[in-house]
Design a protein around this motif. Sequence first.
Motif, PDB file in Angstrom:
ATOM      1  N   ARG A   1       1.040  -1.132   0.147  1.00 20.74           N
ATOM      2  CA  ARG A   1       0.133   0.036  -0.134  1.00 20.74           C
ATOM      3  C   ARG A   1       0.756   1.153   0.096  1.00 20.74           C
ATOM      4  O   ARG A   1       2.066   1.258   0.429  1.00 20.74           O
ATOM      5  CB  ARG A   1      -0.805   0.079   1.253  1.00 20.74           C
ATOM      6  N   GLN A   2       0.258   2.460  -0.468  1.00 17.56           N
ATOM      7  CA  GLN A   2       1.073   3.764  -0.553  1.00 17.56           C
ATOM      8  C   GLN A   2       1.033   4.296   0.838  1.00 17.56           C
ATOM      9  O   GLN A   2      -0.158   4.271   1.453  1.00 17.56           O
ATOM     10  CB  GLN A   2       0.428   4.507  -1.577  1.00 17.56           C
ATOM     11  N   VAL A   3       2.008   4.760   1.540  1.00 22.28           N
ATOM     12  CA  VAL A   3       2.028   5.358   2.622  1.00 22.28           C
ATOM     13  C   VAL A   3       2.588   6.783   2.550  1.00 22.28           C
ATOM     14  O   VAL A   3       3.230   7.125   1.669  1.00 22.28           O
ATOM     15  CB  VAL A   3       3.125   4.571   3.707  1.00 22.28           C
TER      16      VAL A   3
ATOM     17  N   LEU B   1      14.114  12.232  -2.783  1.00 20.43           N
ATOM     18  CA  LEU B   1      13.670  11.947  -1.268  1.00 20.43           C
ATOM     19  C   LEU B   1      12.421  12.055  -1.173  1.00 20.43           C
ATOM     20  O   LEU B   1      11.902  11.691   0.241  1.00 20.43           O
ATOM     21  CB  LEU B   1      14.614  13.110  -0.522  1.00 20.43           C
ATOM     22  N   ARG B   2      11.336  12.499  -2.163  1.00 18.43           N
ATOM     23  CA  ARG B   2      10.176  12.537  -2.009  1.00 18.43           C
ATOM     24  C   ARG B   2       9.706  13.422  -0.539  1.00 18.43           C
ATOM     25  O   ARG B   2       8.869  12.900   0.075  1.00 18.43           O
ATOM     26  CB  ARG B   2       9.531  11.146  -1.616  1.00 18.43           C
ATOM     27  N   PRO B   3      10.030  14.599  -0.407  1.00 19.08           N
ATOM     28  CA  PRO B   3       9.694  15.430   0.690  1.00 19.08           C
ATOM     29  C   PRO B   3       8.162  15.714   0.709  1.00 19.08           C
ATOM     30  O   PRO B   3       7.583  16.142  -0.364  1.00 19.08           O
ATOM     31  CB  PRO B   3      10.661  16.913   0.531  1.00 19.08           C
ATOM     32  N   ALA B   4       7.745  15.863   1.952  1.00 20.50           N
ATOM     33  CA  ALA B   4       6.212  16.208   1.906  1.00 20.50           C
ATOM     34  C   ALA B   4       6.099  17.395   2.876  1.00 20.50           C
ATOM     35  O   ALA B   4       4.737  17.932   3.167  1.00 20.50           O
ATOM     36  CB  ALA B   4       5.575  14.890   2.626  1.00 20.50           C
ATOM     37  N   LEU B   5       7.236  18.097   3.368  1.00 23.80           N
ATOM     38  CA  LEU B   5       6.991  19.178   4.061  1.00 23.80           C
ATOM     39  C   LEU B   5       8.119  20.092   4.015  1.00 23.80           C
ATOM     40  O   LEU B   5       9.288  19.445   3.924  1.00 23.80           O
ATOM     41  CB  LEU B   5       6.718  18.780   5.820  1.00 23.80           C
TER      42      LEU B   5
ATOM     43  N   ARG C   1      12.192   5.131  -1.279  1.00 30.29           N
ATOM     44  CA  ARG C   1      11.783   4.103  -2.406  1.00 30.29           C
ATOM     45  C   ARG C   1      10.881   2.903  -1.799  1.00 30.29           C
ATOM     46  O   ARG C   1      10.426   2.212  -2.534  1.00 30.29           O
ATOM     47  CB  ARG C   1      13.249   3.093  -2.613  1.00 30.29           C
ATOM     48  N   THR C   2      10.552   3.084  -0.386  1.00 31.21           N
ATOM     49  CA  THR C   2       9.594   2.029   0.124  1.00 31.21           C
ATOM     50  C   THR C   2       8.135   2.725   0.068  1.00 31.21           C
ATOM     51  O   THR C   2       7.345   2.048   0.727  1.00 31.21           O
ATOM     52  CB  THR C   2      10.073   1.641   1.314  1.00 31.21           C
ATOM     53  N   LEU C   3       7.799   3.821  -0.284  1.00 25.47           N
ATOM     54  CA  LEU C   3       6.649   4.539  -0.055  1.00 25.47           C
ATOM     55  C   LEU C   3       5.297   4.158  -0.870  1.00 25.47           C
ATOM     56  O   LEU C   3       4.379   3.977  -0.186  1.00 25.47           O
ATOM     57  CB  LEU C   3       6.716   5.956  -0.184  1.00 25.47           C
ATOM     58  N   ASP C   4       5.544   3.614  -2.151  1.00 26.31           N
ATOM     59  CA  ASP C   4       4.394   3.346  -3.045  1.00 26.31           C
ATOM     60  C   ASP C   4       3.861   2.076  -3.130  1.00 26.31           C
ATOM     61  O   ASP C   4       2.534   1.773  -3.508  1.00 26.31           O
ATOM     62  CB  ASP C   4       5.086   3.562  -4.415  1.00 26.31           C
TER      63      ASP C   4
END
Length: 439
Positions: free
Chosen positions: A42-44, A67-71, A317-320
């Motif tokens: 699942r996506q986190v 790095l997929r920053p979210a904030l 790399r583990t988020l999706d």
Amino acid sequence: MVRPTLLAAACVAALAALGCDGGTAAQTGPPTVRLNFADPGRQVRSMVGFLHAFSPTTPGDSLFAPLRPALWRAGPMGLNRQAVERSRRMGARPVLVLSDLYRGYPLIGWQAPYADWEAWEARVREVARATKGQGLIYDVWNEPDTPVFWTGGDDLFFETFRRAERVLRQELGSEAVVAGPSFATWDEARIARFMEYCRTNGVRVDVLAWHEFHLDKTLPRIADNIKRSRRFMEGRYASVGVRELHVQEVGTEQQHFRPGSALAGLFFIEKGGADAAARACWGEPEGDSCWNETLDGLLTPRQERRAVWWAHWAYARTLDARVPSTSNDEGLVSFATRATASEPARVVVGHFDRFEGRGAVEVRVRMENVASLLAPGQAGKVRVVVQRIPLSGGAALHELPVEQEFVVDASAAVVEVVIPDFGVYEGRVLTLTPAPASP
């Protein structure tokens, strides 16, 4: 460059099937990470975030976007529309810290808002008008529980917050998103006093925010603090309106270059259920990582990747397609993912100093249903590459060294990889890809 090793050195064993209860209870035996690739994944939400950290052009996108920053929590740079737009392109929600924009704060001689309420309200109004329509989160004051950043006590801070919140909503209406109290530590009693003040004075707080600075041995408290903070979103405090929980600064100066500690921080923020988080920045021998555009020290001042950059890269790399993983060892954290259209399956493991100087250990990674990573008709072999995220301080690390590389029989009920000499503060990345069929 990939360096193959002998199969004997790889320490791989296909074992009989073992039950995997998916729970969190500690198990006996050697340090072991367990996961089951039969889980669909699942996506986190990403817990990568930054404090100041970058400009409209530096660092380059190739160092930033992976790095997929979210904030992104910013001071003066948060007034730069190009930087704000860039943060959004990277996927990061921008937070503007109002205290950083007021009367020389935090330099010697700065004037606190309560010395001139009209000036404080005028500055908040000016900033709100200048940034209207940009969808910012407005963080009223940085660490008002720290003497360096605030004098005057809690009551005057609460009044400072109230006045700012009122002006922001007057100017921005429903667009206003207000964060606080942004204490340097999670202090339940102090946060409760803040929330009670807001409740009784009609102050709305959209984002409950604070900072977490822990030694490695107390990092698990981050998850506990986040979970306990949820009580401020309901019941007695429901009228205050908290919708999100943000840990706006994470990581001590001592942990600044420790990949294993960084992975542990991300793990416990996720475990607690935070909505967003950001890495703290600290002074370095070659300059303050808050202001030298190095993503809070993930890069060298010459814009080279460090080991901690690779730790964040591996986590991202583990988020999706995240697969649950568990460990029987309190000094290990792990993240696992199935393959996606753009990324192979991976397992990321971090070793942090939960036991204060335990040193290197042998770690086993036990993976069930590896065959589920293969498409129909693919050969029943999977290549496993184990890369080390070393403890290399502030030095540049241009690529992750390969420790092991081998092919396993995916039809085995359990594939076990043994990682010898897994040092404290280090990380490991296991990458699994279909092996080409033998000629």
